[in-house]
Design an enzyme around this catalytic site. Sequence first.
Site, PDB file in Angstrom:
ATOM      1  N   HIS A 106       0.837  -1.201   0.000  1.00  0.00           N
ATOM      2  CA  HIS A 106       0.000   0.000   0.000  1.00  0.00           C
ATOM      3  C   HIS A 106       0.879   1.262   0.000  1.00  0.00           C
ATOM      4  O   HIS A 106       0.722   2.142  -0.849  1.00  0.00           O
ATOM      5  CB  HIS A 106      -0.918  -0.011   1.233  1.00  0.00           C
ATOM      6  CG  HIS A 106      -1.800   1.196   1.351  1.00  0.00           C
ATOM      7  ND1 HIS A 106      -3.123   1.194   0.975  1.00  0.00           N
ATOM      8  CD2 HIS A 106      -1.555   2.454   1.794  1.00  0.00           C
ATOM      9  CE1 HIS A 106      -3.646   2.393   1.174  1.00  0.00           C
ATOM     10  NE2 HIS A 106      -2.705   3.184   1.677  1.00  0.00           N
ATOM     11  N   GLU A 107       1.808   1.317   0.926  1.00  0.00           N
ATOM     12  CA  GLU A 107       2.642   2.517   1.035  1.00  0.00           C
ATOM     13  C   GLU A 107       3.542   2.665  -0.194  1.00  0.00           C
ATOM     14  O   GLU A 107       3.835   3.775  -0.632  1.00  0.00           O
ATOM     15  CB  GLU A 107       3.454   2.506   2.335  1.00  0.00           C
ATOM     16  CG  GLU A 107       2.610   2.464   3.620  1.00  0.00           C
ATOM     17  CD  GLU A 107       1.517   3.526   3.708  1.00  0.00           C
ATOM     18  OE1 GLU A 107       1.648   4.586   3.054  1.00  0.00           O
ATOM     19  OE2 GLU A 107       0.515   3.285   4.408  1.00  0.00           O
ATOM     20  N   HIS A 149       1.741   4.545  -2.834  1.00  0.00           N
ATOM     21  CA  HIS A 149       1.885   5.997  -2.632  1.00  0.00           C
ATOM     22  C   HIS A 149       3.285   6.439  -3.062  1.00  0.00           C
ATOM     23  O   HIS A 149       3.457   7.453  -3.734  1.00  0.00           O
ATOM     24  CB  HIS A 149       1.714   6.339  -1.147  1.00  0.00           C
ATOM     25  CG  HIS A 149       0.297   6.303  -0.652  1.00  0.00           C
ATOM     26  ND1 HIS A 149      -0.702   7.074  -1.191  1.00  0.00           N
ATOM     27  CD2 HIS A 149      -0.286   5.609   0.373  1.00  0.00           C
ATOM     28  CE1 HIS A 149      -1.841   6.849  -0.522  1.00  0.00           C
ATOM     29  NE2 HIS A 149      -1.613   5.957   0.419  1.00  0.00           N
ATOM     30  N   GLU A 158      -4.576   8.064  -2.966  1.00  0.00           N
ATOM     31  CA  GLU A 158      -5.037   6.801  -2.402  1.00  0.00           C
ATOM     32  C   GLU A 158      -5.385   5.788  -3.499  1.00  0.00           C
ATOM     33  O   GLU A 158      -5.303   4.583  -3.285  1.00  0.00           O
ATOM     34  CB  GLU A 158      -6.244   7.089  -1.491  1.00  0.00           C
ATOM     35  CG  GLU A 158      -6.624   5.989  -0.547  1.00  0.00           C
ATOM     36  CD  GLU A 158      -5.572   5.676   0.516  1.00  0.00           C
ATOM     37  OE1 GLU A 158      -4.641   6.476   0.717  1.00  0.00           O
ATOM     38  OE2 GLU A 158      -5.681   4.612   1.123  1.00  0.00           O
TER      39      GLU A 158
HETATM   40 ZN    ZN Z   1      -2.984   5.285   1.882  1.00  0.00          ZN
END
Ligand code: ZN
Length: 484
Positions: free
Chosen positions: A250-251, A254, A280
Amino acid sequence: MREFDDLSHVVALLSWDQETNMPRTGAAARAAQLSTLNVLRHERLCDPRLGELLELGAEGEPSQEQAAMIRNLEHDRDRAVRLPVEFVRRMAAAESRGASIWREARAADDFGMYRPVLEEIVGYKREQAELIGYEGEPYDALLDAYEPGMTVARLEPLLASLRVELERILGAIRGRPAAPVAPFVSRTFEPAAQWELTLRILRDIGFDLGAGRQDISAHPFSTSISLQDVRLTTRLDESNPFDAIYSSIHEAGHGMYEQGFDPRFAGTPLAQAPSHGIHESQSRMWENWVGRSRPFIEHYTPIMREAFPDALADADAGQIYDEVTRVEPTLIRVESDEVTYNLHILIRFELELALLRGELEVAELPDAWNDTYERTLGIRPPSDALGVMQDIHWSHGSHGYFPSYTLGNLYAAVLWEALVRDLPDAEAGFAEGSFAPVLEWLREHVHRLGYLHSAEDTVRIASGGSGLEVGALVRYLDTKYETA
Ligand code: ZN
């Protein structure tokens, strides 16, 4: 522009350090340092000379890129000049106090301890909205900080139609037998092996560890110090390796966005995402559309078995896939699956909207929270720590932030449909560990653009016409969970 950029990134670096390395005894001095830098940035943003320069720039036949720089800086400046420095200082102090009281109150499961400071913060948010101004309603002024241009009038009907679809999908899933729980779920997973595995996955999917790094923090996050210095964090839970794996992915989603802005935009207001929602979309896409796909799990099953030879000795790809795509209503947002996750967000949106409208008071919040959970997910939190106090957001004044998470899922679904149209074999390629085509597509159609256009225009350009809509996410979930 470069000075604003420097100030923001120094703040980011100090905040990163605070969450990863700083001794607890450094907290008070760090809060003061951050406050000084934020006030400095605010004062500079409000400097009348900057206003004159921006006006001159706009009159001087700027290029498309220059016009976008002026527009982005003006948006920030417009919001800032409406807030007196004294108000900003008082609100920031309340928010920093709020976050530390929240930590204690949550640990003690004592909403009464938290209530006065939360009332104070909600008061500041209502005042902030009035000072900034709005066309529709106060909440719009807060929403605009995270999703520029978004309004309740646009968002509310969109999320209402999403809710109907999610409840249908959840109902269909709950109406059939759940996959059996795999034996590995109750085993222990060596933290050092988890750490190595997350680094390997980061490298595989394309996060540039030569221009970034990963560390440990209590709550995973990502931040960028420059285009060549992007920081991620993850956390290691002995009993659940998927927490670390999916936090890292997830990170990294980003982080790869931050690493992918056009290098010519460095130091300008173009080297950023147009909104938190579209930011996001990148993390969610890597986490769910890529990381929770069957081919991804097939590719990583032998690698995971090698990393955890005892715990996963008898595990196969089917069991791991079932485990990471299990849909089940839970109390905690950050532990929820990709179907119920958005329902957690819709609950928060509904409640913070009512708070801002003055239809709900802070004192009524715990009951309203519990009732809404019972009505929406069929479960009632046994305590406020597992209910209304689980998220940090309201404690530090991030009202209006929650919709970004769902907007991210909606944008991700639209972008993914466009990506698959261009690259029909992309998903199958994950089985061979091939992720570069996806990253290249995102680089070209999303990352490179930075904040040249609004979030929705960026998505529209990338997808060849589709903006914000519910249909793509519903089609994705219906296909994946066979609920159509
Ligand atoms: Zn996030």
